[in-house]
Design a protein around this motif. Sequence first.
Motif, PDB file in Angstrom:
ATOM      1  N   MET A   1       0.839  -1.170   0.000  1.00  0.00           N
ATOM      2  CA  MET A   1       0.000   0.000   0.000  1.00  0.00           C
ATOM      3  C   MET A   1       0.889   1.240   0.000  1.00  0.00           C
ATOM      4  N   ILE A   2       0.690   2.112  -0.956  1.00  0.00           N
ATOM      5  CA  ILE A   2       1.487   3.323  -1.085  1.00  0.00           C
ATOM      6  C   ILE A   2       0.767   4.484  -0.402  1.00  0.00           C
ATOM      7  N   THR A   3       1.480   5.117   0.481  1.00  0.00           N
ATOM      8  CA  THR A   3       0.885   6.236   1.205  1.00  0.00           C
ATOM      9  C   THR A   3       0.942   7.493   0.345  1.00  0.00           C
ATOM     10  N   PRO A   4       0.124   8.485   0.649  1.00  0.00           N
ATOM     11  CA  PRO A   4       0.152   9.737  -0.121  1.00  0.00           C
ATOM     12  C   PRO A   4       1.515  10.431  -0.068  1.00  0.00           C
ATOM     13  N   LEU A   5       2.192  10.336   1.063  1.00  0.00           N
ATOM     14  CA  LEU A   5       3.520  10.949   1.187  1.00  0.00           C
ATOM     15  C   LEU A   5       4.519  10.280   0.245  1.00  0.00           C
ATOM     16  N   THR A   6       4.413   8.969   0.115  1.00  0.00           N
ATOM     17  CA  THR A   6       5.300   8.234  -0.790  1.00  0.00           C
ATOM     18  C   THR A   6       5.051   8.633  -2.234  1.00  0.00           C
ATOM     19  N   ARG A   7       3.774   8.767  -2.614  1.00  0.00           N
ATOM     20  CA  ARG A   7       3.453   9.174  -3.983  1.00  0.00           C
ATOM     21  C   ARG A   7       3.995  10.557  -4.298  1.00  0.00           C
ATOM     22  N   ILE A   8       3.842  11.488  -3.356  1.00  0.00           N
ATOM     23  CA  ILE A   8       4.342  12.853  -3.561  1.00  0.00           C
ATOM     24  C   ILE A   8       5.865  12.839  -3.672  1.00  0.00           C
ATOM     25  N   SER A   9       6.512  12.054  -2.814  1.00  0.00           N
ATOM     26  CA  SER A   9       7.969  11.959  -2.836  1.00  0.00           C
ATOM     27  C   SER A   9       8.467  11.381  -4.153  1.00  0.00           C
ATOM     28  N   ASN A  10       7.807  10.336  -4.637  1.00  0.00           N
ATOM     29  CA  ASN A  10       8.202   9.724  -5.914  1.00  0.00           C
ATOM     30  C   ASN A  10       8.034  10.703  -7.068  1.00  0.00           C
ATOM     31  N   LYS A  11       6.919  11.410  -7.083  1.00  0.00           N
ATOM     32  CA  LYS A  11       6.665  12.358  -8.161  1.00  0.00           C
ATOM     33  C   LYS A  11       7.673  13.506  -8.139  1.00  0.00           C
ATOM     34  N   LEU A  12       7.987  14.007  -6.930  1.00  0.00           N
ATOM     35  CA  LEU A  12       8.967  15.088  -6.801  1.00  0.00           C
ATOM     36  C   LEU A  12      10.343  14.623  -7.287  1.00  0.00           C
ATOM     37  N   GLY A  13      10.738  13.425  -6.873  1.00  0.00           N
ATOM     38  CA  GLY A  13      12.026  12.886  -7.302  1.00  0.00           C
ATOM     39  C   GLY A  13      12.095  12.705  -8.804  1.00  0.00           C
ATOM     40  N   ARG A  14      11.017  12.216  -9.400  1.00  0.00           N
ATOM     41  CA  ARG A  14      10.967  12.016 -10.841  1.00  0.00           C
ATOM     42  C   ARG A  14      11.079  13.349 -11.573  1.00  0.00           C
ATOM     43  N   ASN A  15      10.406  14.379 -11.066  1.00  0.00           N
ATOM     44  CA  ASN A  15      10.469  15.695 -11.695  1.00  0.00           C
ATOM     45  C   ASN A  15      11.866  16.297 -11.599  1.00  0.00           C
ATOM     46  N   VAL A  16      12.525  16.121 -10.461  1.00  0.00           N
ATOM     47  CA  VAL A  16      13.884  16.661 -10.293  1.00  0.00           C
ATOM     48  C   VAL A  16      14.842  16.011 -11.281  1.00  0.00           C
ATOM     49  N   VAL A  17      14.775  14.693 -11.408  1.00  0.00           N
ATOM     50  CA  VAL A  17      15.667  13.982 -12.328  1.00  0.00           C
ATOM     51  C   VAL A  17      15.364  14.366 -13.772  1.00  0.00           C
ATOM     52  N   THR A  18      14.101  14.470 -14.121  1.00  0.00           N
ATOM     53  CA  THR A  18      13.722  14.840 -15.488  1.00  0.00           C
ATOM     54  C   THR A  18      14.241  16.229 -15.829  1.00  0.00           C
ATOM     55  N   ASN A  19      14.087  17.182 -14.930  1.00  0.00           N
ATOM     56  CA  ASN A  19      14.569  18.534 -15.180  1.00  0.00           C
ATOM     57  C   ASN A  19      16.085  18.581 -15.272  1.00  0.00           C
ATOM     58  N   PHE A  20      16.765  17.806 -14.450  1.00  0.00           N
ATOM     59  CA  PHE A  20      18.224  17.770 -14.495  1.00  0.00           C
ATOM     60  C   PHE A  20      18.704  17.253 -15.849  1.00  0.00           C
ATOM     61  N   VAL A  21      18.098  16.176 -16.323  1.00  0.00           N
ATOM     62  CA  VAL A  21      18.495  15.597 -17.605  1.00  0.00           C
ATOM     63  C   VAL A  21      18.205  16.564 -18.738  1.00  0.00           C
ATOM     64  N   ARG A  22      17.062  17.220 -18.714  1.00  0.00           N
ATOM     65  CA  ARG A  22      16.719  18.169 -19.775  1.00  0.00           C
ATOM     66  C   ARG A  22      17.664  19.360 -19.809  1.00  0.00           C
ATOM     67  N   ASN A  23      18.057  19.874 -18.658  1.00  0.00           N
ATOM     68  CA  ASN A  23      18.852  21.092 -18.597  1.00  0.00           C
ATOM     69  C   ASN A  23      20.350  20.852 -18.693  1.00  0.00           C
ATOM     70  N   HIS A  24      20.825  19.638 -18.428  1.00  0.00           N
ATOM     71  CA  HIS A  24      22.261  19.392 -18.402  1.00  0.00           C
ATOM     72  C   HIS A  24      22.728  18.425 -19.472  1.00  0.00           C
ATOM     73  N   SER A  25      21.880  18.050 -20.371  1.00  0.00           N
ATOM     74  CA  SER A  25      22.265  17.124 -21.418  1.00  0.00           C
ATOM     75  C   SER A  25      22.891  17.889 -22.582  1.00  0.00           C
ATOM     76  N   ASN A  26      23.934  17.319 -23.165  1.00  0.00           N
ATOM     77  CA  ASN A  26      24.613  17.943 -24.293  1.00  0.00           C
ATOM     78  C   ASN A  26      24.307  17.224 -25.595  1.00  0.00           C
ATOM     79  N   GLY A  27      23.257  16.485 -25.652  1.00  0.00           N
ATOM     80  CA  GLY A  27      22.875  15.835 -26.886  1.00  0.00           C
ATOM     81  C   GLY A  27      23.540  14.508 -27.140  1.00  0.00           C
ATOM     82  N   GLY A  28      24.187  13.931 -26.160  1.00  0.00           N
ATOM     83  CA  GLY A  28      24.791  12.611 -26.329  1.00  0.00           C
ATOM     84  C   GLY A  28      26.066  12.614 -27.131  1.00  0.00           C
TER      85      GLY A  28
END
Length: 70
Positions: A1-28
Amino acid sequence: MITPLTRISNKLGRNVVTNFVRNHSNGGIPGENLPFDIHNRYKLTLYFILYAGSGLSAPYLITRHQLLKK
């Protein structure tokens, strides 16, 4: 059972990683994120020899220094 805090934490972590990859990628581009230049083959070879040679020769130079001490 996933608690609401866990869902928020997962979503926040996913957004941070996605933004990091978008802003710091040099095109491979290979070697773009390395701290040294890989385009000059001879310079890269010299740096590797100095780096590896200093680490492999250090114990022998230290032993020689200790044996030559009076």
